[in-house]
Scaffold this motif. Structure first.
Motif, PDB file in Angstrom:
ATOM      1  N   LYS A  29      31.114  39.587  33.555  1.00  0.00           N
ATOM      2  CA  LYS A  29      30.948  39.427  32.097  1.00  0.00           C
ATOM      3  C   LYS A  29      32.170  38.735  31.481  1.00  0.00           C
ATOM      4  O   LYS A  29      32.071  37.762  30.712  1.00  0.00           O
ATOM      5  N   VAL A  30      33.334  39.234  31.897  1.00  0.00           N
ATOM      6  CA  VAL A  30      34.605  38.699  31.354  1.00  0.00           C
ATOM      7  C   VAL A  30      34.804  37.244  31.803  1.00  0.00           C
ATOM      8  O   VAL A  30      35.185  36.382  31.002  1.00  0.00           O
ATOM      9  N   LEU A  47      32.704  34.987  29.758  1.00  0.00           N
ATOM     10  CA  LEU A  47      33.276  34.821  28.405  1.00  0.00           C
ATOM     11  C   LEU A  47      34.440  33.826  28.422  1.00  0.00           C
ATOM     12  O   LEU A  47      34.545  32.912  27.581  1.00  0.00           O
ATOM     13  N   ILE A  48      35.290  33.981  29.434  1.00  0.00           N
ATOM     14  CA  ILE A  48      36.465  33.093  29.522  1.00  0.00           C
ATOM     15  C   ILE A  48      36.056  31.662  29.815  1.00  0.00           C
ATOM     16  O   ILE A  48      36.589  30.712  29.229  1.00  0.00           O
ATOM     17  N   ARG A 102      44.586  37.064  34.936  1.00  0.00           N
ATOM     18  CA  ARG A 102      44.316  38.457  35.315  1.00  0.00           C
ATOM     19  C   ARG A 102      42.861  38.664  35.763  1.00  0.00           C
ATOM     20  O   ARG A 102      42.551  39.665  36.405  1.00  0.00           O
ATOM     21  N   ILE A 103      41.992  37.719  35.355  1.00  0.00           N
ATOM     22  CA  ILE A 103      40.557  37.918  35.589  1.00  0.00           C
ATOM     23  C   ILE A 103      40.214  38.074  37.073  1.00  0.00           C
ATOM     24  O   ILE A 103      39.446  38.949  37.460  1.00  0.00           O
ATOM     25  N   GLN A 155      31.694  44.344  35.410  1.00  0.00           N
ATOM     26  CA  GLN A 155      32.448  44.019  34.187  1.00  0.00           C
ATOM     27  C   GLN A 155      33.127  42.651  34.336  1.00  0.00           C
ATOM     28  O   GLN A 155      33.166  41.848  33.409  1.00  0.00           O
ATOM     29  N   PHE A 196      45.773  32.368  26.569  1.00  0.00           N
ATOM     30  CA  PHE A 196      44.573  32.074  27.342  1.00  0.00           C
ATOM     31  C   PHE A 196      44.870  32.151  28.844  1.00  0.00           C
ATOM     32  O   PHE A 196      44.150  32.788  29.612  1.00  0.00           O
ATOM     33  N   VAL A 230      45.411  35.683  30.126  1.00  0.00           N
ATOM     34  CA  VAL A 230      44.155  36.421  30.289  1.00  0.00           C
ATOM     35  C   VAL A 230      43.405  35.909  31.518  1.00  0.00           C
ATOM     36  O   VAL A 230      42.935  36.688  32.355  1.00  0.00           O
ATOM     37  N   LEU A 262      34.874  30.103  26.709  1.00  0.00           N
ATOM     38  CA  LEU A 262      36.039  29.741  25.868  1.00  0.00           C
ATOM     39  C   LEU A 262      36.723  28.490  26.419  1.00  0.00           C
ATOM     40  O   LEU A 262      37.174  27.633  25.658  1.00  0.00           O
ATOM     41  N   ASN A 312      37.258  25.063  24.386  1.00  0.00           N
ATOM     42  CA  ASN A 312      38.638  24.687  24.049  1.00  0.00           C
ATOM     43  C   ASN A 312      39.328  24.060  25.249  1.00  0.00           C
ATOM     44  O   ASN A 312      38.859  24.200  26.376  1.00  0.00           O
TER      45      ASN A 312
END
Lengths: 668, 274
Positions: free
Chosen positions: A249-250, A253-254, A235-236, A246, A229, A232, A257, A261
């Motif tokens: 969007k990412v 999403l993260i 890097r965002i 893009q 996690f 990722v 998540l 969590n």
């Protein structure tokens, strides 16, 4: 769906299996050994019978050599009777001719008794006339010695099986808790946590079985997920700068998540710790001390040479020195246990005790022995206080007596096992070697603490760390507590050490009983406490009537010696021990929970000061008994020391019971 | 490896260690009992011999003879020694003065006329009230009886020394057999215990073994299909496993998206360069 509480069933089945295996294997080995003893001892008995026979036949053969007829000899019956008197092991003597027809036999009353085949060994010794066999002398040899040894072996077998069962249940309960129950519970909790998206903690188990391996792989999974996690996520930012559309969007999403969590780097570790973890080292430690509890006065007497051999007070000194240093160690170790890790107190106490017990094994004079016992007492006190502090860390307010019962249960289970086994060892390999075995047991306990309880020990922070006499003075100001300690607690400890540890071993030895039997008798005390302590504690917690039960128990203990007024026999002594132990099984455990409720001071400090006085009672006991036994018979000494205790209990009931009870009810 | 074997083995070993401890204790106590019975029976045989000799000597003393004058004693003790090969020597000694003694008769002729060991005299004096006394040296046992005159005053003693190697051999034989029986019983019970424990704990070991393998496979990227759950922990594990797998899948998607985006960008930069 099957639940994992099947584990309790598995534990029960395993315990039953161990008990079954133990019984079967022990009985098989015992029967084999018994058969082997018979086949090995009987030929030796036969040889002995022949020697006796030849001795008895000497004058008869001389008479036959002179030409007398075997059938016309006079006074043979009387001669046989006197031979029997000279050799008490002979049960019957009879002369028969070559055809087996009786010629003469001993005619005293014992010969007329009908004897069973198991009572004697019949040997046939031939006698000659003119170099030919003229008949046989039948000798019945009493098998009492052999039978007594069998009986003793049987008692020993019972003791060994009983002790093994207690040890088996202690070890198995520990193994199940340490290896299965606690890890499974911890893992289930962790799995549920991870299932809810919490990747923040892992469970560290030291075991290398399937459960341990699973916990390692689960840790790996949690760690990898958390790392994944964060990799990722890191890097965002760069990605979003380069790809705006893009990237948004990412990022969304993260963050979804992340909301669902929870991740953490590094992971925090859950360590399992349970009140039961302390039982095994406590068991081993108390076991090592109990090994010598049936023979300390006897060993002291052995070390005391010269005309002072009968000085009962001097013999009591090693017991007194142990108890005295044990008492001294209480406030000191109690304070230390609060400011440092419990493990340090454990280890230092354990090591000091080990040195003391080793010194006791090699003592050559009573003075040396007294010194080493003093050192052992110090170590013992430190170790026990650390155990108690560990137990206190887990104590639930509504289950005080039951938690203490867990502690006391472990203590008395070890005492039940150690006392008779120590006596058996002492009889077989001597007092010194028994001390060496005690050393190894204590050392095993120290090793266990060092290896297994590394992470379970906390540093107590529940009290102020300043050394001060104020709490001591405050406690002394609490009149109810002072009355309780001086009228109930101290007398009960005096009685225990004076009667059980000092008087009983000396009394039984003076009656020529073996050390192993002394061990079995002393064991009764611990056995009674071990048997009743859990039931009593549950009852007291349920009824909330600790003080009444303490009074009843103390009265039973103090009055138990009155049995010896009617008889001083072995059976009377047994009854005394049963009543004495039963009384203490009622009063001992609830007693520990009373002082904090009668004092305004911090409970840990109150308890350590209470312990100090209580153990001083232990220390005084043998001293008083030693003085009494110098002037009167042991059973009178036991009665004499009990009478003041009865009076003190009655005084307490009259002047303090109501007020103290009300105080306790209010604070419960 | 068979799932659940490690746990079964370790719990089985614990049970067996308790069984072995008890059997060792039982063997130890039984051995001590055997040793004491044998020592008693054998020792008392020599005591009977010594006592019979004392009776013979006392008969002579009753006739008014002194110990020195009982010359037949030498032949009697030699005859007795011959009858029992376990007897090493028989000595008859007289007390001289306070703490010394002289050997008057001995089956070892070289010893006759020599002084009696002080340990005999001391033991005799410290056991003045008992009929006999026992001494144990290395591999040699001795039983002694006190000779008294008509005024019941001790004037000497008879010592029968016997070979204890025989007893030691018997003890060793007994110990060997005991150990053999015990080991056989332990070996059989170990197999039984392992079988029964594996039966009792199979569900724990198998569950955790399977879950361990599933996690290991998942972590290394192998596709895993979990068997249907049989118990509470497997059910919870299954939930956790699917949640984690789904999380990994989503994180993987994001990672792929970012990787693909970067790939497109790299291709664009390359085109511009060309």
């Amino acid at each position: 769906m099957k639940k994992f509480n099947n584990l309790t069933l598995a534990q029960g089945i395993s315990l039953t299996l161990t008990i079954g295996m133990l019984l079967i294997v022990a009985v098989i080995v015992f029967l084999f050994a018994r058969g082997l003893i018979v086949s090995e001892v009987l030929p030796e008995l036969d040889k002995k019978s022949h020697v006796i026979g030849k001795t008895i036949l000497n004058p008869i053969e001389r008479a036959l050599k002179l030409g007398l007829n075997v059938r016309t000899l006079r006074g043979v019956d009387d001669y046989f009777n006197s031979a029997k008197q000279d050799n008490p092991e002979i049960l019957s003597l009879g002369l028969v001719d070559v055809d087996g027809k009786p010629l003469y036999k001993s005619s005293d009353p014992t010969s007329q008794k009908t004897l069973s085949k198991d009572d004697f060994y019949l040997a046939k010794v031939p006698f000659k006339s003119d170099d030919t066999i003229a008949g046989y002398l039948n000798i019945g040899i009493n098998l009492d010695t052999v039978k007594k040894a069998y009986r003793d072996s049987l008692y020993d077998l019972f003791v060994i099986i009983f002790v093994s069962l207690v040890i088996a249940s202690e070890v198995l309960i520990f193994v199940f808790r340490y290896r299965i129950t606690e890890p499974v519970t911890g893992l289930l909790r962790l799995i549920k946590q991870v299932g809810q998206g919490k990747y923040q903690e892992d469970l560290r188990l030291w075991t290398k079985d399937e459960i341990g391996l699973f916990s390692q792989s689960l840790s790996k999974l949690i760690k990898k997920t958390s790392n994944f996690f964060h990799r990722v996520k890191s890097r965002i930012e760069v990605y979003t700068i380069m790809h705006e559309e893009q990237g948004e969007k990412v990022t969304q999403l993260i963050s979804t998540l992340e909301k669902q969590n929870k991740f953490s780097i590094p992971l925090s570790h859950i360590t399992l710790s349970n009140i039961f973890y302390i039982r095994l080292p406590l068991f081993l430690f108390v076991f090592s001390e109990s090994l010598s509890s049936s023979f300390i006065p006897l060993y002291s007497r052995q070390l005391l040479s010269g005309p002072l051999t009968t000085a009962s007070i001097l013999i009591a000194l090693p017991l007194v020195s142990f108890m005295f240093s044990y008492a001294l160690s209480q406030p000191l170790s109690g304070y230390w246990a609060q400011i440092t890790s419990r493990r340090y107190v454990f280890l230092s106490g354990g090591i000091v005790y080990c040195i003391g017990i080793l010194g006791a094994a090699f003592s050559s004079t009573l003075i040396e022995f007294i010194f080493w016992r003093f050192l052992s007492g110090f170590g013992f006190g430190f170790f026990l206080i650390a155990c108690q502090a560990f137990v206190m860390d887990f104590m639930q307010p509504r289950k005080k007596v039951q938690t203490m019962a867990m502690f006391m249960g472990g203590y008395y289970a070890a005492a039940v096992c150690g006392t008779p086994i120590g006596a058996l060892f002492a009889e077989g390999i001597g007092y010194r070697n028994t001390f060496l075995i005690a050393f190894f047991s204590a050392f095993a306990s120290v090793l266990y603490t060092q290896i297994y309880l590394k992470s379970s020990m906390t540093i107590g922070k529940d009290i102020e760390t300043k050394v001060s006499f104020t709490p001591f003075i405050n406690i002394l100001k609490s009149s109810e507590l002072v009355r309780f300690v001086s009228l109930i607690a101290i007398p009960s400890r005096i009685l225990m050490s004076a009667c059980v540890l000092y008087a009983i071993p000396i009394y039984l030895k003076s009656m020529n009983y073996s050390t192993s039997l002394i061990g079995r008798v002393v064991m009764i005390y611990s056995l009674m406490i071990y048997a009743f302590v859990h039931i009593v504690s549950k009852y007291v917690d349920y009824k909330n009537n600790a003080l009444s039960i303490i009074l009843l128990g103390s009265l039973i203990t103090a009055c138990s010696s009155f049995v010896l007024l009617f008889s001083s026999s072995f059976h009377a002594l047994l009854l005394f021990m049963i009543l004495f132990g039963f009384g203490h099984s009622l009063s001992l455990t609830p007693q520990v929970t009373i002082p904090p409720m009668l004092s305004e001071e911090n409970s840990a400090i109150t308890l350590s000061i209470y312990r100090f006085f209580e153990i001083m009672g232990f220390a005084i006991g043998p001293f008083i008994m030693g003085a009494l036994m110098g002037h009167m018979k042991p059973h009178f000494a036991i009665i004499s020391i009990s009478i003041p205790a009865v009076v003190l209990i009655i005084v307490y009931a009259a002047i303090s019971f109501k007020k103290s009870n009300a105080l306790i009810q209010n604070r419960f | 490896m068979i799932p659940g074997l490690l746990l079964t083995f370790k719990v089985g070993l614990t049970i067996m260690s308790v069984v072995i401890f008890s059997i060792m204790l039982l063997n130890f106590v039984t051995y001590l009992k055997y040793d004491s019975i044998l020592d008693n029976v054998v020792g008392s045989r020599f005591l009977v011999i010594a006592d019979d000799l004392r009776q013979t000597v006392s008969n002579g003393l009753d006739l008014g003879l002194s110990l020195k004058e009982l010359q037949t004693t030498q032949a009697v003790i030699e005859g007795v020694k011959k009858s029992d090969p376990q007897i090493l020597s028989i000595s008859v000694f007289a007390i001289e003065g306070g703490d010394t003694g002289k050997i008057l008769y001995n089956t070892r002729h070289a010893g006759i006329g020599g002084s009696a060991p002080s340990v005999w005299i001391n033991t005799l004096k410290s056991h003045a009230s008992s009929k006999y006394w026992i001494l144990n040296e290395d591999n040699v046992g001795s039983v002694g009886v006190t000779i008294v005159n008509n005024f019941k005053e001790p004037i000497g003693g008879i010592v029968v020394r016997y070979d204890q190697k025989y007893l030691m051999e018997k003890n060793l034989f007994f110990a060997k057999h005991l150990v053999f029986y015990s080991l056989s019983a332990i070996a059989i019970s170990f197999i039984v215990v392992l079988l029964l424990v594996s039966f009792v704990l199979r569900f724990v070991g198998t569950s955790f073994g399977n879950m361990h393998h599933a996690v290991e496979a998942f972590v290394t990227g192998t596709k895993v299909k979990l068997p249907p759950p049989n118990n509470e922990i497997e059910r919870e594990f299954s939930t956790m496993f699917s949640a984690t797998a789904s999380l990994w899948e989503q994180l993987g998607k994001v990672e792929t998206m970012m990787a693909n985006g970067k790939q497109v960008e790299d291709e664009h930069t390359n085109h511009e360069k060309i």
